[in-house]
Motif scaffolding. Structure first.
Motif, PDB file in Angstrom:
ATOM      1  N   MET A  79       0.826  -1.203   0.000  1.00 60.15           N
ATOM      2  CA  MET A  79       0.000   0.000   0.000  1.00 60.15           C
ATOM      3  C   MET A  79       0.863   1.256   0.000  1.00 60.15           C
ATOM      4  O   MET A  79       1.828   1.350   0.750  1.00 60.15           O
ATOM      5  CB  MET A  79      -0.901   0.039   1.239  1.00 60.15           C
ATOM      6  N   ALA A  80       0.476   2.216  -0.823  1.00 64.05           N
ATOM      7  CA  ALA A  80       1.209   3.476  -0.887  1.00 64.05           C
ATOM      8  C   ALA A  80       0.704   4.430   0.182  1.00 64.05           C
ATOM      9  O   ALA A  80      -0.389   4.265   0.706  1.00 64.05           O
ATOM     10  CB  ALA A  80       1.043   4.098  -2.257  1.00 64.05           C
ATOM     11  N   GLY A  81       1.538   5.433   0.479  1.00 65.76           N
ATOM     12  CA  GLY A  81       1.087   6.513   1.346  1.00 65.76           C
ATOM     13  C   GLY A  81       1.436   6.328   2.799  1.00 65.76           C
ATOM     14  O   GLY A  81       2.056   5.346   3.204  1.00 65.76           O
ATOM     15  N   GLU A  82       1.038   7.325   3.580  1.00 64.95           N
ATOM     16  CA  GLU A  82       1.270   7.315   5.012  1.00 64.95           C
ATOM     17  C   GLU A  82       0.356   6.267   5.674  1.00 64.95           C
ATOM     18  O   GLU A  82      -0.621   5.820   5.071  1.00 64.95           O
ATOM     19  CB  GLU A  82       0.973   8.698   5.594  1.00 64.95           C
ATOM     20  N   PRO A  83       0.675   5.886   6.927  1.00 68.23           N
ATOM     21  CA  PRO A  83      -0.156   4.882   7.612  1.00 68.23           C
ATOM     22  C   PRO A  83      -1.649   5.203   7.619  1.00 68.23           C
ATOM     23  O   PRO A  83      -2.473   4.303   7.443  1.00 68.23           O
ATOM     24  CB  PRO A  83       0.422   4.880   9.029  1.00 68.23           C
ATOM     25  N   ALA A  84      -1.991   6.484   7.785  1.00 69.00           N
ATOM     26  CA  ALA A  84      -3.406   6.853   7.795  1.00 69.00           C
ATOM     27  C   ALA A  84      -4.052   6.573   6.448  1.00 69.00           C
ATOM     28  O   ALA A  84      -5.178   6.071   6.375  1.00 69.00           O
ATOM     29  CB  ALA A  84      -3.566   8.327   8.157  1.00 69.00           C
ATOM     30  N   GLN A  85      -3.340   6.872   5.359  1.00 64.82           N
ATOM     31  CA  GLN A  85      -3.848   6.585   4.016  1.00 64.82           C
ATOM     32  C   GLN A  85      -3.969   5.076   3.803  1.00 64.82           C
ATOM     33  O   GLN A  85      -4.929   4.588   3.205  1.00 64.82           O
ATOM     34  CB  GLN A  85      -2.918   7.171   2.949  1.00 64.82           C
ATOM     35  N   GLN A  86      -2.973   4.356   4.281  1.00 62.61           N
ATOM     36  CA  GLN A  86      -2.991   2.905   4.154  1.00 62.61           C
ATOM     37  C   GLN A  86      -4.175   2.305   4.914  1.00 62.61           C
ATOM     38  O   GLN A  86      -4.810   1.360   4.440  1.00 62.61           O
ATOM     39  CB  GLN A  86      -1.674   2.321   4.688  1.00 62.61           C
ATOM     40  N   LEU A  87      -4.465   2.872   6.079  1.00 64.76           N
ATOM     41  CA  LEU A  87      -5.593   2.382   6.881  1.00 64.76           C
ATOM     42  C   LEU A  87      -6.902   2.565   6.117  1.00 64.76           C
ATOM     43  O   LEU A  87      -7.749   1.664   6.075  1.00 64.76           O
ATOM     44  CB  LEU A  87      -5.645   3.114   8.219  1.00 64.76           C
ATOM     45  N   ARG A  88      -7.075   3.722   5.518  1.00 67.61           N
ATOM     46  CA  ARG A  88      -8.304   3.972   4.756  1.00 67.61           C
ATOM     47  C   ARG A  88      -8.386   3.056   3.539  1.00 67.61           C
ATOM     48  O   ARG A  88      -9.455   2.548   3.196  1.00 67.61           O
ATOM     49  CB  ARG A  88      -8.395   5.452   4.371  1.00 67.61           C
ATOM     50  N   ALA A  89      -7.251   2.831   2.879  1.00 71.99           N
ATOM     51  CA  ALA A  89      -7.229   1.927   1.724  1.00 71.99           C
ATOM     52  C   ALA A  89      -7.580   0.498   2.152  1.00 71.99           C
ATOM     53  O   ALA A  89      -8.319  -0.211   1.459  1.00 71.99           O
ATOM     54  CB  ALA A  89      -5.855   1.959   1.054  1.00 71.99           C
ATOM     55  N   ALA A  90      -7.061   0.092   3.303  1.00 77.55           N
ATOM     56  CA  ALA A  90      -7.360  -1.253   3.815  1.00 77.55           C
ATOM     57  C   ALA A  90      -8.840  -1.380   4.162  1.00 77.55           C
ATOM     58  O   ALA A  90      -9.453  -2.435   3.955  1.00 77.55           O
ATOM     59  CB  ALA A  90      -6.495  -1.548   5.040  1.00 77.55           C
ATOM     60  N   ALA A  91      -9.418  -0.304   4.675  1.00 76.80           N
ATOM     61  CA  ALA A  91     -10.848  -0.314   5.004  1.00 76.80           C
ATOM     62  C   ALA A  91     -11.689  -0.483   3.746  1.00 76.80           C
ATOM     63  O   ALA A  91     -12.647  -1.269   3.720  1.00 76.80           O
ATOM     64  CB  ALA A  91     -11.229   0.974   5.730  1.00 76.80           C
ATOM     65  N   ILE A  92     -11.326   0.229   2.688  1.00 71.43           N
ATOM     66  CA  ILE A  92     -12.052   0.121   1.410  1.00 71.43           C
ATOM     67  C   ILE A  92     -11.931  -1.289   0.850  1.00 71.43           C
ATOM     68  O   ILE A  92     -12.895  -1.859   0.337  1.00 71.43           O
ATOM     69  CB  ILE A  92     -11.516   1.151   0.397  1.00 71.43           C
ATOM     70  N   ALA A  93     -10.732  -1.865   0.977  1.00 71.85           N
ATOM     71  CA  ALA A  93     -10.483  -3.206   0.445  1.00 71.85           C
ATOM     72  C   ALA A  93     -11.061  -4.308   1.337  1.00 71.85           C
ATOM     73  O   ALA A  93     -11.145  -5.459   0.914  1.00 71.85           O
ATOM     74  CB  ALA A  93      -8.981  -3.414   0.277  1.00 71.85           C
TER      75      ALA A  93
END
Length: 205
Positions: free
Chosen positions: A6-20
């Motif tokens: 996952m790209a981005g900062e941890p907060a961005q990664q968390l949101r991406a993981a939530a979407i996925a």
């Protein structure tokens, strides 16, 4: 998708993981200090994004980790309000069990019950009634859940059942719209015979 890719900062990664719906990544990111209430450019938290995509397990992990079920985004949706409006009942149940603000309102000034009634989500309406949402709340259009089920529904079985549920729960059949037209008058105008009968039986005028 793993945390590593996952790209981005941890907060961005968390949101991406939530979407996925990637629960393993969510757990790992939270354990590594990702901020659970961080928001994207539309004010949406990871839980809000999981809710929008109906990622039930992701939502469960986030809620059990303390995510705020009432955190509103830039258009005044919260995980609780959105789950109710969209009929995402598994996530709705989680929000109700973790402090959902039943009196909170969306951008139209309506409770979760009003869009649920409008969209014909029978089970959702039942859940929200049972939770104690005010069945007579009036939104900015001066419509109640009962009014929306009649005016914005198609008069079919789901909306008719919702009208019955609302009336059984104490919905006032005589709260008129901004033009003074009552639910019964709307039902009659549209030829919704069964709805009209239900309203008449409940004292509608």
């Amino acid at each position: 998708m793993s945390v590593v890719t996952m790209a981005g900062e941890p907060a961005q990664q968390l949101r991406a993981a939530a979407i996925a719906g990637d629960t393993a990544a969510i757990v790992e990111l939270l354990n590594n200090g990702a901020k659970i209430e961080s928001r994207d450019d539309k004010g949406r938290t990871a839980l809000m994004l999981a809710t929008r995509h109906n990622r039930v397990n992701a939502a469960r992990v986030l809620i059990e980790a303390g995510a705020d079920v009432n955190a509103k985004d830039d258009i005044n949706d919260s995980p609780y309000l959105y789950a109710g409006a969209r009929g995402h009942n598994e996530i709705l149940a989680l929000t109700l069990a973790h402090g959902a603000d039943l009196a909170s309102t969306n951008r139209y000034g309506g409770t979760a019950l009003i869009p649920a009634a409008e969209r014909g989500h029978v089970d959702t309406v039942s859940m929200l009634i049972a939770a104690g949402v005010n069945v007579n709340h009036i939104n900015r259009l001066h419509w109640t859940a009962l009014m929306e089920a009649i005016v914005l529904g198609q008069g079919g079985p789901a909306h008719t059942q919702i009208v019955a549920l609302l009336l059984e729960a104490g919905a006032d059949p005589n709260i008129a719209d901004a033009d003074g037209i009552t639910p019964l008058q709307h039902a009659r105008q549209r030829g919704y015979t069964t709805m009209a009968q239900l309203l008449e039986q409940a004292g509608g005028r």
